[in-house]
Scaffold this motif. Sequence first.
Motif, PDB file in Angstrom:
ATOM      1  N   VAL A 119      15.271  30.880  14.210  1.00  0.00           N
ATOM      2  CA  VAL A 119      15.176  29.480  13.773  1.00  0.00           C
ATOM      3  C   VAL A 119      16.242  28.635  14.455  1.00  0.00           C
ATOM      4  CG1 VAL A 119      15.466  27.931  11.806  1.00  0.00           C
ATOM      5  CG2 VAL A 119      14.088  30.000  11.555  1.00  0.00           C
ATOM      6  N   THR A 120      17.453  29.150  14.535  1.00  0.00           N
ATOM      7  CA  THR A 120      18.541  28.419  15.196  1.00  0.00           C
ATOM      8  C   THR A 120      18.203  28.144  16.655  1.00  0.00           C
ATOM      9  OG1 THR A 120      20.231  29.362  13.743  1.00  0.00           O
ATOM     10  CG2 THR A 120      20.976  28.505  15.860  1.00  0.00           C
ATOM     11  N   ALA A 121      17.673  29.159  17.340  1.00  0.00           N
ATOM     12  CA  ALA A 121      17.315  28.998  18.753  1.00  0.00           C
ATOM     13  C   ALA A 121      16.262  27.900  18.928  1.00  0.00           C
ATOM     14  CB  ALA A 121      16.794  30.317  19.313  1.00  0.00           C
ATOM     15  N   ILE A 122      15.270  27.877  18.040  1.00  0.00           N
ATOM     16  CA  ILE A 122      14.216  26.868  18.131  1.00  0.00           C
ATOM     17  C   ILE A 122      14.763  25.471  17.852  1.00  0.00           C
ATOM     18  CG2 ILE A 122      12.081  26.040  17.048  1.00  0.00           C
ATOM     19  CD1 ILE A 122      11.325  29.002  16.649  1.00  0.00           C
ATOM     20  N   LEU A 123      15.617  25.363  16.852  1.00  0.00           N
ATOM     21  CA  LEU A 123      16.187  24.061  16.493  1.00  0.00           C
ATOM     22  C   LEU A 123      16.997  23.451  17.635  1.00  0.00           C
ATOM     23  CD1 LEU A 123      17.341  24.691  12.815  1.00  0.00           C
ATOM     24  CD2 LEU A 123      15.500  23.189  13.576  1.00  0.00           C
ATOM     25  N   LEU A 124      17.534  24.280  18.501  1.00  0.00           N
ATOM     26  CA  LEU A 124      18.350  23.792  19.616  1.00  0.00           C
ATOM     27  C   LEU A 124      17.511  23.120  20.707  1.00  0.00           C
ATOM     28  CD1 LEU A 124      20.871  26.769  20.008  1.00  0.00           C
ATOM     29  CD2 LEU A 124      21.369  24.486  19.117  1.00  0.00           C
ATOM     30  N   VAL A 125      16.211  23.439  20.766  1.00  0.00           N
ATOM     31  CA  VAL A 125      15.391  22.915  21.866  1.00  0.00           C
ATOM     32  C   VAL A 125      14.140  22.171  21.418  1.00  0.00           C
ATOM     33  CG1 VAL A 125      16.192  24.692  23.474  1.00  0.00           C
ATOM     34  CG2 VAL A 125      14.156  25.126  22.095  1.00  0.00           C
ATOM     35  N   ALA A 126      13.669  22.398  20.202  1.00  0.00           N
ATOM     36  CA  ALA A 126      12.395  21.824  19.755  1.00  0.00           C
ATOM     37  C   ALA A 126      12.529  20.351  19.399  1.00  0.00           C
ATOM     38  CB  ALA A 126      11.855  22.603  18.563  1.00  0.00           C
ATOM     39  N   THR A 127      11.411  19.636  19.512  1.00  0.00           N
ATOM     40  CA  THR A 127      11.342  18.237  19.102  1.00  0.00           C
ATOM     41  C   THR A 127      10.250  18.087  18.045  1.00  0.00           C
ATOM     42  OG1 THR A 127       9.640  17.548  20.690  1.00  0.00           O
ATOM     43  CG2 THR A 127      11.923  17.628  21.489  1.00  0.00           C
ATOM     44  N   GLU A 128      10.109  16.888  17.515  1.00  0.00           N
ATOM     45  CA  GLU A 128       9.106  16.635  16.490  1.00  0.00           C
ATOM     46  C   GLU A 128       7.679  16.724  17.047  1.00  0.00           C
ATOM     47  OE1 GLU A 128       9.946  12.986  14.476  1.00  0.00           O
ATOM     48  OE2 GLU A 128      12.022  13.546  14.029  1.00  0.00           O
ATOM     49  N   LYS A 129       7.560  16.736  18.377  1.00  0.00           N
ATOM     50  CA  LYS A 129       6.239  16.869  19.002  1.00  0.00           C
ATOM     51  C   LYS A 129       5.815  18.331  19.122  1.00  0.00           C
ATOM     52  CE  LYS A 129       6.672  12.614  21.711  1.00  0.00           C
ATOM     53  NZ  LYS A 129       6.677  12.023  23.081  1.00  0.00           N
ATOM     54  N   ASP A 130       6.753  19.238  18.872  1.00  0.00           N
ATOM     55  CA  ASP A 130       6.457  20.659  18.947  1.00  0.00           C
ATOM     56  C   ASP A 130       6.020  21.190  17.581  1.00  0.00           C
ATOM     57  OD1 ASP A 130       7.233  20.776  21.683  1.00  0.00           O
ATOM     58  OD2 ASP A 130       9.328  20.846  21.059  1.00  0.00           O
ATOM     59  N   ALA A 150      15.443  33.685   2.890  1.00  0.00           N
ATOM     60  CA  ALA A 150      14.451  33.639   3.964  1.00  0.00           C
ATOM     61  C   ALA A 150      13.660  32.331   3.931  1.00  0.00           C
ATOM     62  CB  ALA A 150      13.505  34.834   3.853  1.00  0.00           C
ATOM     63  N   ALA A 151      13.291  31.890   2.709  1.00  0.00           N
ATOM     64  CA  ALA A 151      12.578  30.616   2.565  1.00  0.00           C
ATOM     65  C   ALA A 151      13.457  29.452   3.012  1.00  0.00           C
ATOM     66  CB  ALA A 151      12.148  30.425   1.106  1.00  0.00           C
ATOM     67  N   SER A 152      14.755  29.551   2.734  1.00  0.00           N
ATOM     68  CA  SER A 152      15.691  28.497   3.140  1.00  0.00           C
ATOM     69  C   SER A 152      15.793  28.391   4.655  1.00  0.00           C
ATOM     70  CB  SER A 152      17.080  28.760   2.544  1.00  0.00           C
ATOM     71  OG  SER A 152      17.041  28.701   1.131  1.00  0.00           O
ATOM     72  N   GLN A 153      15.670  29.529   5.345  1.00  0.00           N
ATOM     73  CA  GLN A 153      15.699  29.502   6.810  1.00  0.00           C
ATOM     74  C   GLN A 153      14.504  28.725   7.355  1.00  0.00           C
ATOM     75  OE1 GLN A 153      18.184  30.530   8.747  1.00  0.00           O
ATOM     76  NE2 GLN A 153      19.294  31.139   6.916  1.00  0.00           N
ATOM     77  N   LEU A 154      13.328  28.923   6.759  1.00  0.00           N
ATOM     78  CA  LEU A 154      12.149  28.165   7.191  1.00  0.00           C
ATOM     79  C   LEU A 154      12.285  26.686   6.839  1.00  0.00           C
ATOM     80  CD1 LEU A 154       9.178  30.559   6.304  1.00  0.00           C
ATOM     81  CD2 LEU A 154      10.456  30.354   8.435  1.00  0.00           C
ATOM     82  N   ASP A 155      12.939  26.424   5.731  1.00  0.00           N
ATOM     83  CA  ASP A 155      13.117  25.033   5.305  1.00  0.00           C
ATOM     84  C   ASP A 155      14.009  24.253   6.275  1.00  0.00           C
ATOM     85  OD1 ASP A 155      12.430  23.059   3.345  1.00  0.00           O
ATOM     86  OD2 ASP A 155      14.509  23.116   2.640  1.00  0.00           O
ATOM     87  N   ARG A 156      14.833  24.956   7.028  1.00  0.00           N
ATOM     88  CA  ARG A 156      15.661  24.287   8.044  1.00  0.00           C
ATOM     89  C   ARG A 156      14.766  23.573   9.061  1.00  0.00           C
ATOM     90  NH1 ARG A 156      19.064  28.791  10.747  1.00  0.00           N
ATOM     91  NH2 ARG A 156      19.903  27.016  11.915  1.00  0.00           N
ATOM     92  N   LEU A 157      13.627  24.160   9.367  1.00  0.00           N
ATOM     93  CA  LEU A 157      12.682  23.536  10.299  1.00  0.00           C
ATOM     94  C   LEU A 157      12.061  22.284   9.682  1.00  0.00           C
ATOM     95  CD1 LEU A 157      10.992  26.850  11.462  1.00  0.00           C
ATOM     96  CD2 LEU A 157      12.464  25.409  12.880  1.00  0.00           C
ATOM     97  N   ARG A 158      11.719  22.376   8.412  1.00  0.00           N
ATOM     98  CA  ARG A 158      11.158  21.211   7.713  1.00  0.00           C
ATOM     99  C   ARG A 158      12.161  20.076   7.669  1.00  0.00           C
ATOM    100  NH1 ARG A 158       6.847  21.642   4.083  1.00  0.00           N
ATOM    101  NH2 ARG A 158       7.195  19.403   3.941  1.00  0.00           N
ATOM    102  N   GLN A 159      13.419  20.422   7.388  1.00  0.00           N
ATOM    103  CA  GLN A 159      14.464  19.403   7.307  1.00  0.00           C
ATOM    104  C   GLN A 159      14.680  18.708   8.644  1.00  0.00           C
ATOM    105  OE1 GLN A 159      15.877  18.414   4.457  1.00  0.00           O
ATOM    106  NE2 GLN A 159      14.607  19.916   3.399  1.00  0.00           N
ATOM    107  N   ALA A 160      14.390  19.405   9.736  1.00  0.00           N
ATOM    108  CA  ALA A 160      14.537  18.833  11.075  1.00  0.00           C
ATOM    109  C   ALA A 160      13.265  18.118  11.533  1.00  0.00           C
ATOM    110  CB  ALA A 160      14.903  19.922  12.073  1.00  0.00           C
ATOM    111  N   ASN A 161      12.283  17.993  10.619  1.00  0.00           N
ATOM    112  CA  ASN A 161      11.015  17.306  10.899  1.00  0.00           C
ATOM    113  C   ASN A 161      10.211  17.981  12.012  1.00  0.00           C
ATOM    114  OD1 ASN A 161      11.386  15.234   8.949  1.00  0.00           O
ATOM    115  ND2 ASN A 161      12.791  14.186  10.351  1.00  0.00           N
ATOM    116  N   ILE A 162      10.363  19.277  12.151  1.00  0.00           N
ATOM    117  CA  ILE A 162       9.568  20.038  13.102  1.00  0.00           C
ATOM    118  C   ILE A 162       8.395  20.653  12.343  1.00  0.00           C
ATOM    119  CG2 ILE A 162       9.533  22.004  14.680  1.00  0.00           C
ATOM    120  CD1 ILE A 162      12.503  21.484  15.174  1.00  0.00           C
TER     121      ILE A 162
END
Length: 351
Positions: free
Chosen positions: A126-137, A156-168
């Motif tokens: 998740v961390t790796a994705i957050l470093l490069v992903a945008t809202e279009k991904d 584990a659910a909180s780790q996925l929620d990090r993506l939601r919080q980043a609007n991905i």
Amino acid sequence: MEFLYEYGLFLAKAVTFVLAFAAIVAVIASSAMKQGAKKGELEITDISEQLKDIEDEMTHHLLTKEQLKEKEKQDKKAAKVKAKADKAAAKKATGQDEPAHEPKLFVIDFKGSIDAKEVSALREEVTAILLVATEKDEVLVRLESGGGMAHCYGLAASQLDRLRQANIPLTVAVDKVAASGGYMMACVANKVLSAPFAILGSIGVIAQIPNFNKVLKKNDVEFEQLTAGKFKRTLTMFGENTQEGREKFIEEIEEMHDLFKGHVVEHRPTLDIEKVATGETWSGKKAIEMGLVDAIITSDDYICQASKNSKIIGIKYEVKKGLAEKLSKAASLSAESFLGKLWQNNRIFPS
């Protein structure tokens, strides 16, 4: 003279042995230091390229030479048109002659155990994705878990929620099972996909513990348990459980169930939570009627459809194995190979 010659030969062998042993120790120490500095590594797979290779291979087997030549011409022409259109769109949007952003679908696999130990790799992915992903991904998690410890799956659910919080945009695909803690993770997604016969739900909490107190009493064995705090231990395996302890234990289970229900409602507010939070499970087709999932489709079909408009990238964090584990595995494989040869030669295991 003969004695000195033999002694010198022995000394040379001893020195050689010591030097070889020292070299082995140095290699082990160096390997341990490297592993300590880097516990794992990220593996990135171009799934789009893999799909393209499969398509090309099938095409070459199904088309004639003339048809292949014509297809190559059409593909080149289409590629030029697409590149020109992308360049024009980018220039119009940004005022610069730069290529447009190609949407990406990042794919993660999570196959959870009872204690959800796989979360250590998930957090890195998740961390790796957050470093490069945008809202279009978009991120697709292929999830498989029958649940386990609530606090572990909560993380584990909180780790996925990090993506939601980043609007991905986050999509979870369930091909086999996402029950209890598995659904605790799945419900975090913007979209939950399910195969027709996948199992989902089990929004409930269970705890069970054997009690051997009667067995101990029957055999004249005394058991003592000392605690500080009235409810430090509510139920015990060897002591005599009290009604007060049982009631407190049930209260704790109900509290965890309420937290679970609140978590699900937070991410899927349209659910009739009292209807689905009975601890039952449903197949994918029934789960969509209950509102637990959004679409019936396998992860394979979803990826194939997405590959037409997005670049598909697989992300996996692989934890490096220690040297001792590697040596143990190598020894095990060698032993299996040796026994296999003996079996083939009929030297052991007579029928």
